[in-house]
Write a protein that holds these residues in place. Structure first.
Motif, PDB file in Angstrom:
ATOM      1  N   TYR A   1      -5.249  14.328   6.317  1.00 56.98           N
ATOM      2  CA  TYR A   1      -5.512  12.958   5.877  1.00 56.98           C
ATOM      3  C   TYR A   1      -5.370  12.839   4.371  1.00 56.98           C
ATOM      4  O   TYR A   1      -5.653  13.774   3.628  1.00 56.98           O
ATOM      5  CB  TYR A   1      -6.918  12.505   6.294  1.00 56.98           C
ATOM      6  N   TRP A   2      -4.911  11.670   3.964  1.00 56.44           N
ATOM      7  CA  TRP A   2      -4.706  11.367   2.555  1.00 56.44           C
ATOM      8  C   TRP A   2      -5.349  10.026   2.245  1.00 56.44           C
ATOM      9  O   TRP A   2      -5.347   9.129   3.071  1.00 56.44           O
ATOM     10  CB  TRP A   2      -3.205  11.304   2.253  1.00 56.44           C
ATOM     11  N   HIS A   3      -5.871   9.929   1.041  1.00 60.66           N
ATOM     12  CA  HIS A   3      -6.473   8.657   0.627  1.00 60.66           C
ATOM     13  C   HIS A   3      -5.524   7.951  -0.350  1.00 60.66           C
ATOM     14  O   HIS A   3      -5.194   8.499  -1.397  1.00 60.66           O
ATOM     15  CB  HIS A   3      -7.830   8.853  -0.047  1.00 60.66           C
ATOM     16  N   PRO A   4      -5.094   6.740   0.007  1.00 61.82           N
ATOM     17  CA  PRO A   4      -4.236   5.983  -0.915  1.00 61.82           C
ATOM     18  C   PRO A   4      -5.092   5.245  -1.937  1.00 61.82           C
ATOM     19  O   PRO A   4      -5.934   4.424  -1.581  1.00 61.82           O
ATOM     20  CB  PRO A   4      -3.524   4.998   0.023  1.00 61.82           C
ATOM     21  N   THR A   5      -4.896   5.572  -3.197  1.00 62.97           N
ATOM     22  CA  THR A   5      -5.585   4.847  -4.249  1.00 62.97           C
ATOM     23  C   THR A   5      -4.718   3.654  -4.595  1.00 62.97           C
ATOM     24  O   THR A   5      -3.618   3.802  -5.123  1.00 62.97           O
ATOM     25  CB  THR A   5      -5.799   5.745  -5.488  1.00 62.97           C
ATOM     26  N   PHE A   6      -5.216   2.491  -4.226  1.00 64.30           N
ATOM     27  CA  PHE A   6      -4.439   1.268  -4.401  1.00 64.30           C
ATOM     28  C   PHE A   6      -5.396   0.092  -4.466  1.00 64.30           C
ATOM     29  O   PHE A   6      -6.303  -0.019  -3.652  1.00 64.30           O
ATOM     30  CB  PHE A   6      -3.470   1.083  -3.225  1.00 64.30           C
TER      31      PHE A   6
ATOM     32  N   ARG B   1      -9.813  -2.545  -2.818  1.00 60.96           N
ATOM     33  CA  ARG B   1      -9.323  -1.175  -2.620  1.00 60.96           C
ATOM     34  C   ARG B   1      -9.091  -0.933  -1.141  1.00 60.96           C
ATOM     35  O   ARG B   1      -9.791  -1.494  -0.305  1.00 60.96           O
ATOM     36  CB  ARG B   1     -10.355  -0.157  -3.108  1.00 60.96           C
ATOM     37  N   TYR B   2      -8.122  -0.080  -0.828  1.00 59.28           N
ATOM     38  CA  TYR B   2      -7.913   0.298   0.570  1.00 59.28           C
ATOM     39  C   TYR B   2      -8.968   1.350   0.893  1.00 59.28           C
ATOM     40  O   TYR B   2      -9.013   2.416   0.265  1.00 59.28           O
ATOM     41  CB  TYR B   2      -6.503   0.847   0.778  1.00 59.28           C
ATOM     42  N   PRO B   3      -9.852   1.080   1.854  1.00 57.74           N
ATOM     43  CA  PRO B   3     -11.011   1.946   2.061  1.00 57.74           C
ATOM     44  C   PRO B   3     -10.765   3.198   2.895  1.00 57.74           C
ATOM     45  O   PRO B   3     -11.541   4.147   2.824  1.00 57.74           O
ATOM     46  CB  PRO B   3     -11.993   1.023   2.802  1.00 57.74           C
ATOM     47  N   ASP B   4      -9.716   3.210   3.702  1.00 62.85           N
ATOM     48  CA  ASP B   4      -9.555   4.283   4.687  1.00 62.85           C
ATOM     49  C   ASP B   4      -8.573   5.351   4.245  1.00 62.85           C
ATOM     50  O   ASP B   4      -7.681   5.115   3.439  1.00 62.85           O
ATOM     51  CB  ASP B   4      -9.069   3.700   6.011  1.00 62.85           C
ATOM     52  N   GLU B   5      -8.759   6.526   4.835  1.00 65.69           N
ATOM     53  CA  GLU B   5      -7.786   7.594   4.685  1.00 65.69           C
ATOM     54  C   GLU B   5      -6.745   7.418   5.781  1.00 65.69           C
ATOM     55  O   GLU B   5      -7.008   6.774   6.795  1.00 65.69           O
ATOM     56  CB  GLU B   5      -8.482   8.953   4.818  1.00 65.69           C
ATOM     57  N   MET B   6      -5.560   7.981   5.556  1.00 64.51           N
ATOM     58  CA  MET B   6      -4.478   7.850   6.525  1.00 64.51           C
ATOM     59  C   MET B   6      -3.857   9.216   6.783  1.00 64.51           C
ATOM     60  O   MET B   6      -3.862  10.081   5.905  1.00 64.51           O
ATOM     61  CB  MET B   6      -3.389   6.910   5.995  1.00 64.51           C
ATOM     62  N   ASN B   7      -3.273   9.355   7.960  1.00 63.63           N
ATOM     63  CA  ASN B   7      -2.498  10.562   8.248  1.00 63.63           C
ATOM     64  C   ASN B   7      -1.069  10.139   8.619  1.00 63.63           C
ATOM     65  O   ASN B   7      -0.765   8.948   8.699  1.00 63.63           O
ATOM     66  CB  ASN B   7      -3.156  11.421   9.330  1.00 63.63           C
ATOM     67  N   ALA B   8      -0.232  11.114   8.839  1.00 67.12           N
ATOM     68  CA  ALA B   8       1.181  10.831   9.112  1.00 67.12           C
ATOM     69  C   ALA B   8       1.363   9.987  10.376  1.00 67.12           C
ATOM     70  O   ALA B   8       2.242   9.116  10.417  1.00 67.12           O
ATOM     71  CB  ALA B   8       1.969  12.141   9.219  1.00 67.12           C
ATOM     72  N   ASP B   9       0.541  10.207  11.394  1.00 69.76           N
ATOM     73  CA  ASP B   9       0.666   9.417  12.624  1.00 69.76           C
ATOM     74  C   ASP B   9       0.389   7.939  12.366  1.00 69.76           C
ATOM     75  O   ASP B   9       1.056   7.068  12.933  1.00 69.76           O
ATOM     76  CB  ASP B   9      -0.281   9.945  13.710  1.00 69.76           C
TER      77      ASP B   9
ATOM     78  N   LEU C   1       0.832  -1.200   0.000  1.00 71.27           N
ATOM     79  CA  LEU C   1       0.000   0.000   0.000  1.00 71.27           C
ATOM     80  C   LEU C   1       0.873   1.260   0.000  1.00 71.27           C
ATOM     81  O   LEU C   1       0.724   2.123  -0.858  1.00 71.27           O
ATOM     82  CB  LEU C   1      -0.917  -0.002   1.233  1.00 71.27           C
ATOM     83  N   LEU C   2       1.789   1.347   0.953  1.00 67.19           N
ATOM     84  CA  LEU C   2       2.591   2.569   1.080  1.00 67.19           C
ATOM     85  C   LEU C   2       3.530   2.785  -0.102  1.00 67.19           C
ATOM     86  O   LEU C   2       3.799   3.918  -0.490  1.00 67.19           O
ATOM     87  CB  LEU C   2       3.374   2.567   2.389  1.00 67.19           C
TER      88      LEU C   2
ATOM     89  N   TRP D   1      -1.565   8.934  -3.996  1.00 66.14           N
ATOM     90  CA  TRP D   1      -2.174   9.609  -2.855  1.00 66.14           C
ATOM     91  C   TRP D   1      -2.968  10.834  -3.289  1.00 66.14           C
ATOM     92  O   TRP D   1      -2.497  11.644  -4.081  1.00 66.14           O
ATOM     93  CB  TRP D   1      -1.095  10.019  -1.859  1.00 66.14           C
ATOM     94  N   ARG D   2      -4.165  10.947  -2.738  1.00 64.59           N
ATOM     95  CA  ARG D   2      -5.027  12.102  -2.984  1.00 64.59           C
ATOM     96  C   ARG D   2      -5.428  12.704  -1.634  1.00 64.59           C
ATOM     97  O   ARG D   2      -5.557  11.979  -0.653  1.00 64.59           O
ATOM     98  CB  ARG D   2      -6.275  11.671  -3.741  1.00 64.59           C
TER      99      ARG D   2
END
Length: 180
Positions: free
Chosen positions: A117-122, A129-137, A103-104, A109-110
């Motif tokens: 928060y960023w949404h990984p398009t993957f 699909r990866y459903p969640d948004e992620m942040n730096a933490d 994923l990473l 990233w959008r």
């Protein structure tokens, strides 16, 4: 969703977090290679035949180019025959990290729906699909988990009494097999 002609620039904290996480996955790959080296060498024993040693050396050369997923599979197969008390937990953790690594490393990233928060398009190999948004933490937490698992892999390697070696280690130590 329309694709922009250029990607959004990640915030510095998100880009840093992803960079550290990816570097952590690189270290985990190295730890796995060295642990596979040590565990399989230990498994050969002291009285291994020349033929057995040649086959083993060829396998070690082959793993030098393996991806994290293949290394995880090889390591899991190798520890099935070793005394590793937390083998089942380690297997589960490594399998989860494999998915996070893909994923990473491979997402586009959008910006997410919330600040920071960023949404990984993957889409993974199963079409999910990866459903969640992620942040730096959250990415930092993946990095910390990767470091913890890598330390465990290194401790398994060290318990063999055989320091794992990689192709090219001799050059790292100032020894070169280049002529001239």
């Amino acid at each position: 969703m329309t694709l922009n002609p250029t990607p959004e620039r990640l915030t510095d904290d998100m880009a840093t977090a992803i960079g550290h996480a990816v570097a952590g996955f690189g270290f985990l790959e190295e730890a796995l290679k060295r642990a596979i080296f040590s565990l399989t060498r230990q498994g050969l024993g002291e009285d291994a035949s020349e033929n057995e040693l040649e086959k083993w050396l060829q396998r070690m050369e082959d793993i030098a180019d393996d991806t994290l997923g293949t290394l995880i599979d090889s390591f899991i197969a190798t520890i099935k025959h070793a005394r590793v008390d937390d083998r089942h937990i380690l297997t589960e953790e490594l399998s989860e990290l494999r998915l996070k690594r893909n994923l990473l490393c491979h997402a586009s990233w959008r910006p997410g729906s919330k600040p920071g928060y960023w949404h990984p398009t993957f889409i993974n190999t199963r079409g999910e699909r990866y459903p969640d948004e992620m942040n730096a933490d959250e990415v930092d937490a993946i990095h910390k988990r990767t470091q913890k698992i890598a330390r465990r892999v290194v401790s398994i390697m060290r318990a063999t009494g055989i320091e794992g070696e990689l192709a090219g280690d001799e050059e790292d130590q100032g020894i070169s097999n280049k002529s001239g």
